[in-house]
Design a protein around this motif. Structure first.
Motif, PDB file in Angstrom:
ATOM      1  N   LEU A 269     -10.381 -52.868  54.570  1.00 32.05           N
ATOM      2  CA  LEU A 269     -11.644 -52.142  54.740  1.00 32.05           C
ATOM      3  C   LEU A 269     -11.484 -50.664  54.388  1.00 32.05           C
ATOM      4  O   LEU A 269     -12.312 -50.088  53.667  1.00 32.05           O
ATOM      5  N   VAL A 270     -10.411 -50.055  54.886  1.00 37.32           N
ATOM      6  CA  VAL A 270     -10.199 -48.622  54.659  1.00 37.32           C
ATOM      7  C   VAL A 270      -9.912 -48.337  53.193  1.00 37.32           C
ATOM      8  O   VAL A 270     -10.526 -47.451  52.591  1.00 37.32           O
TER       9      VAL A 270
ATOM     10  N   HIS B 201      -8.144 -54.697  58.473  1.00 36.59           N
ATOM     11  CA  HIS B 201      -8.676 -53.343  58.618  1.00 36.59           C
ATOM     12  C   HIS B 201      -8.175 -52.435  57.492  1.00 36.59           C
ATOM     13  O   HIS B 201      -8.921 -51.572  57.013  1.00 36.59           O
ATOM     14  N   ALA B 202      -6.949 -52.648  57.065  1.00 39.09           N
ATOM     15  CA  ALA B 202      -6.418 -51.866  55.939  1.00 39.09           C
ATOM     16  C   ALA B 202      -7.246 -52.130  54.679  1.00 39.09           C
ATOM     17  O   ALA B 202      -7.550 -51.203  53.923  1.00 39.09           O
TER      18      ALA B 202
ATOM     19  N   ALA C 210     -13.083 -48.840  51.100  1.00 41.98           N
ATOM     20  CA  ALA C 210     -14.098 -47.796  51.305  1.00 41.98           C
ATOM     21  C   ALA C 210     -13.721 -46.516  50.556  1.00 41.98           C
ATOM     22  O   ALA C 210     -14.558 -45.915  49.873  1.00 41.98           O
ATOM     23  N   ILE C 211     -12.466 -46.111  50.666  1.00 43.68           N
ATOM     24  CA  ILE C 211     -12.005 -44.906  49.966  1.00 43.68           C
ATOM     25  C   ILE C 211     -12.082 -45.108  48.457  1.00 43.68           C
ATOM     26  O   ILE C 211     -12.567 -44.251  47.715  1.00 43.68           O
TER      27      ILE C 211
END
Length: 141
Positions: free
Chosen positions: A121-122, A118-119, A125-126
Motif C-alpha cells: 500500500l505504501v 501494508h508495504a 501510494a508513493i
C-alpha cells in the motif's frame, strides 16, 4: 501505444485511486477477519487480496512499462532516469507480492504477511503520486 487514459492525468489518477482504494478495503477485510479469529476465511481473503494486487495493480504496472513509459521517453528523452526509477518501484511491488505468496504458503496469514500487504500500500501510494507528478505534471505534495 498505450491507451489514452494512461496519458491523461485525471484518468490515470482515477485508475490509481480506484486500485489503491480497492486494495485498502480488501486489506482491512483481512484484518477484520483476523480480529474475529476467522482464520480460514482470512486466508481466503488474503489469497484474493494478493490476486487483486497481481491482476489489478501489477498488471497496470506491466501495461505502463509495455507502452506508456517508452512513449514518455520518446517524447522527452530526459525522462529516461525517472522512468527507470518508476520501473524499479514496480519491481519492488512484484518482489513484495512474491514474498507474500511464499509466506502465505509457509505460514498462512501472519503478522509478517500483513506487514508486507501494508508495504504494498505504501510503496504503491508513493509511486502513483510520483508518477503522476513527474510524468503527467500532477500536483506536488
Amino acid at each position: 501505444m498505450s491507451g489514452p487514459s494512461l496519458r491523461q492525468l485525471h484518468a490515470h489518477h482515477a485508475i490509481h485511486e480506484g486500485a489503491l482504494s480497492g486494495a485498502l478495503t480488501k486489506t482491512e477485510e483481512v484484518e477484520d477477519l483476523l480480529r474475529a479469529k476467522e482464520y480460514e476465511v482470512a486466508r481466503q481473503a488474503a489469497d484474493h487480496l494478493l490476486e487483486y494486487w497481481e491482476t489489478r495493480i501489477i498488471s497496470h504496472a506491466d501495461a505502463e512499462e509495455e507502452g506508456f513509459y517508452q512513449e514518455m521517453i520518446d517524447q522527452q528523452p530526459e525522462l529516461k532516469e525517472t522512468v527507470a526509477d518508476l520501473t524499479r518501484d514496480h519491481d519492488i511491488l512484484r518482489i513484495i507480492a512474491a514474498d507474500i505468496k511464499k509466506l502465505l504458503v509457509e505460514e498462512g496469514v501472519s503478522y509478517e504477511v500483513m506487514k508486507q500487504f501494508h508495504a504494498l500500500l505504501v510503496v504503491n501510494a508513493i509511486h502513483s503520486r510520483e508518477e503522476e507528478r513527474l510524468l503527467l505534471h500532477g500536483p506536488s505534495i
